[in-house]
Design a protein around this motif. Structure first.
Motif, PDB file in Angstrom:
ATOM      1  N   ALA A  61       1.044  -1.045  -0.277  1.00  0.00           N
ATOM      2  CA  ALA A  61       0.011  -0.028  -0.295  1.00  0.00           C
ATOM      3  C   ALA A  61       1.024   1.155  -0.114  1.00  0.00           C
ATOM      4  O   ALA A  61       1.313   1.535   1.333  1.00  0.00           O
ATOM      5  N   LEU A  62       0.401   1.853  -0.893  1.00  0.00           N
ATOM      6  CA  LEU A  62       1.373   3.016  -1.125  1.00  0.00           C
ATOM      7  C   LEU A  62       0.906   4.340  -0.315  1.00  0.00           C
ATOM      8  O   LEU A  62      -0.168   4.302  -0.340  1.00  0.00           O
ATOM      9  N   ASN A  63       2.056   5.404   0.035  1.00  0.00           N
ATOM     10  CA  ASN A  63       2.125   6.552   0.600  1.00  0.00           C
ATOM     11  C   ASN A  63       1.733   7.338  -0.361  1.00  0.00           C
ATOM     12  O   ASN A  63       2.772   7.764  -0.568  1.00  0.00           O
ATOM     13  N   LYS A  64       1.132   7.854  -0.748  1.00  0.00           N
ATOM     14  CA  LYS A  64       0.489   8.695  -1.849  1.00  0.00           C
ATOM     15  C   LYS A  64       0.870  10.140  -1.736  1.00  0.00           C
ATOM     16  O   LYS A  64       1.115  10.919  -2.380  1.00  0.00           O
ATOM     17  N   GLU A  65       1.198  10.430  -0.691  1.00  0.00           N
ATOM     18  CA  GLU A  65       1.729  11.807   0.110  1.00  0.00           C
ATOM     19  C   GLU A  65       3.115  12.096  -0.223  1.00  0.00           C
ATOM     20  O   GLU A  65       3.333  12.550  -0.778  1.00  0.00           O
ATOM     21  N   ALA A  66       3.671  11.058  -0.235  1.00  0.00           N
ATOM     22  CA  ALA A  66       4.932  10.166  -0.226  1.00  0.00           C
ATOM     23  C   ALA A  66       5.422  10.607  -1.398  1.00  0.00           C
ATOM     24  O   ALA A  66       6.780  10.741  -2.121  1.00  0.00           O
ATOM     25  N   VAL A  67       5.042   9.819  -2.269  1.00  0.00           N
ATOM     26  CA  VAL A  67       4.687   9.072  -3.977  1.00  0.00           C
ATOM     27  C   VAL A  67       4.767  10.250  -4.615  1.00  0.00           C
ATOM     28  O   VAL A  67       5.779  10.781  -5.237  1.00  0.00           O
ATOM     29  N   GLN A  68       3.756  11.355  -3.659  1.00  0.00           N
ATOM     30  CA  GLN A  68       4.584  12.841  -4.450  1.00  0.00           C
ATOM     31  C   GLN A  68       5.159  13.788  -4.533  1.00  0.00           C
ATOM     32  O   GLN A  68       5.692  13.790  -5.293  1.00  0.00           O
ATOM     33  N   GLY A  69       5.552  13.406  -3.393  1.00  0.00           N
ATOM     34  CA  GLY A  69       7.075  14.396  -2.382  1.00  0.00           C
ATOM     35  C   GLY A  69       8.057  13.865  -4.096  1.00  0.00           C
ATOM     36  O   GLY A  69       9.084  14.069  -3.385  1.00  0.00           O
ATOM     37  N   ILE A  70       8.193  12.437  -4.346  1.00  0.00           N
ATOM     38  CA  ILE A  70       9.475  11.879  -4.751  1.00  0.00           C
ATOM     39  C   ILE A  70       8.725  12.443  -6.070  1.00  0.00           C
ATOM     40  O   ILE A  70       9.710  12.611  -6.444  1.00  0.00           O
ATOM     41  N   LYS A  71       7.829  12.266  -6.345  1.00  0.00           N
ATOM     42  CA  LYS A  71       7.544  12.575  -8.148  1.00  0.00           C
ATOM     43  C   LYS A  71       8.227  14.311  -8.521  1.00  0.00           C
ATOM     44  O   LYS A  71       8.648  14.481  -9.671  1.00  0.00           O
ATOM     45  N   ARG A  99       6.422  -0.458  -7.323  1.00  0.00           N
ATOM     46  CA  ARG A  99       5.320  -0.180  -7.126  1.00  0.00           C
ATOM     47  C   ARG A  99       5.558   1.433  -6.561  1.00  0.00           C
ATOM     48  O   ARG A  99       4.479   2.049  -7.233  1.00  0.00           O
ATOM     49  N   ILE A 100       6.308   1.670  -6.244  1.00  0.00           N
ATOM     50  CA  ILE A 100       6.269   3.447  -5.947  1.00  0.00           C
ATOM     51  C   ILE A 100       7.490   4.153  -6.581  1.00  0.00           C
ATOM     52  O   ILE A 100       6.586   4.669  -7.344  1.00  0.00           O
ATOM     53  N   LEU A 101       8.316   3.234  -7.726  1.00  0.00           N
ATOM     54  CA  LEU A 101       8.930   4.149  -8.892  1.00  0.00           C
ATOM     55  C   LEU A 101       7.773   3.967 -10.123  1.00  0.00           C
ATOM     56  O   LEU A 101       7.849   4.980 -11.048  1.00  0.00           O
ATOM     57  N   ASP A 102       6.749   3.117 -10.134  1.00  0.00           N
ATOM     58  CA  ASP A 102       5.720   2.998 -11.701  1.00  0.00           C
ATOM     59  C   ASP A 102       4.802   4.167 -10.666  1.00  0.00           C
ATOM     60  O   ASP A 102       4.268   4.320 -11.760  1.00  0.00           O
ATOM     61  N   ALA A 103       4.423   3.689  -9.296  1.00  0.00           N
ATOM     62  CA  ALA A 103       3.720   5.214  -9.394  1.00  0.00           C
ATOM     63  C   ALA A 103       4.107   6.222  -9.761  1.00  0.00           C
ATOM     64  O   ALA A 103       3.867   7.671  -9.672  1.00  0.00           O
ATOM     65  N   VAL A 104       5.194   6.554  -9.707  1.00  0.00           N
ATOM     66  CA  VAL A 104       5.744   8.547  -9.441  1.00  0.00           C
ATOM     67  C   VAL A 104       6.192   8.729 -11.167  1.00  0.00           C
ATOM     68  O   VAL A 104       6.158   9.419 -11.746  1.00  0.00           O
ATOM     69  N   GLY A 105       6.565   7.268 -11.756  1.00  0.00           N
ATOM     70  CA  GLY A 105       6.500   6.415 -12.980  1.00  0.00           C
ATOM     71  C   GLY A 105       8.049   7.113 -13.660  1.00  0.00           C
ATOM     72  O   GLY A 105       8.142   7.434 -14.677  1.00  0.00           O
ATOM     73  N   PHE A 106       8.619   6.444 -12.443  1.00  0.00           N
ATOM     74  CA  PHE A 106      10.429   6.966 -13.026  1.00  0.00           C
ATOM     75  C   PHE A 106      10.622   6.042 -14.113  1.00  0.00           C
ATOM     76  O   PHE A 106       9.836   4.209 -14.997  1.00  0.00           O
ATOM     77  N   ASP A 107      11.422   6.417 -15.384  1.00  0.00           N
ATOM     78  CA  ASP A 107      11.394   5.266 -16.303  1.00  0.00           C
ATOM     79  C   ASP A 107      12.989   3.848 -16.076  1.00  0.00           C
ATOM     80  O   ASP A 107      13.545   4.824 -15.285  1.00  0.00           O
TER      81      ASP A 107
END
Length: 182
Positions: A61-71, A99-107
């Motif tokens: 389960a992703l922490n969406k706020e942190a994922v946005q911070g990475i993005k 999973r995190i990198l996919d959510a960020v759109g990390f290539d």
């Protein structure tokens, strides 16, 4: 005739390059296969690795706020990820990282995955000079300069630790050291 020779040489080159990725060898300790050297997600999604990879990837389960911070801070980010397919910590954390990198759109090209054997070495010696003692070790780079690491497992969560590294508030997750001192 010249075209045939060129085609054969090209085919040999493609075959030799493809065998450098996702190289599986026999692990005597577990009596099963393990990946060594440069790898990618495709290697982790093959048997016998796909079971644990897909299960952990899907369950995280992703922490969406942190994922946005990475993005928001990943424009110049690149990552070297050292793992062992034989290691339970790698089996837990690496699918979560994907999973995190996919959510960020990390290539994909900005992620280098290196599988190590039980002695923490790889055929290409990509670990040399990087002080890799535990797996997984996630090394984050900004414009080619190391800015931080997550070693073995995160202090908070993978996402939160990555945000802390990207923001410059933490550079290394030392949780594994405290856990082994007790």
């Amino acid at each position: 005739m010249k075209s045939l020779v060129i085609a054969i040489i090209f085919l040999q080159l493609v075959i030799s390059c493809s065998t450098m990725l996702n190289q599986a060898v026999h692990d005597k300790q577990s009596n099963s296969r393990m990946l060594v050297g440069l790898s990618n997600r495709h290697g982790l999604q093959q048997n016998p690795f796909s079971g644990w990879f897909n299960k952990e990837y899907g369950a995280y389960a992703l922490n969406k706020e942190a994922v946005q911070g990475i993005k928001n801070n990943s424009k110049n980010l690149s990552i070297k990820l050292f793992m062992g397919t034989w290691c339970k910590d790698s089996r837990r954390e690496v699918p979560r990282i994907y999973r995190i990198l996919d959510a960020v759109g990390f290539d994909g090209p900005r992620l280098t995955l290196i599988n190590l054997d039980r002695e923490k070495s790889s055929p290409g010696k990509e670990e040399i000079g990087l002080n890799i003692h535990h797996v997984p070790t996630v090394i984050l780079y900004n414009n080619g300069n190391e800015i931080g690491r997550i070693i073995e497992y995160p202090v908070q969560s993978l996402e939160e630790d990555m945000v802390a590294i990207l923001n410059g508030t933490n550079s290394v997750s030392y949780t594994h050291l405290r856990a082994h001192e007790t």
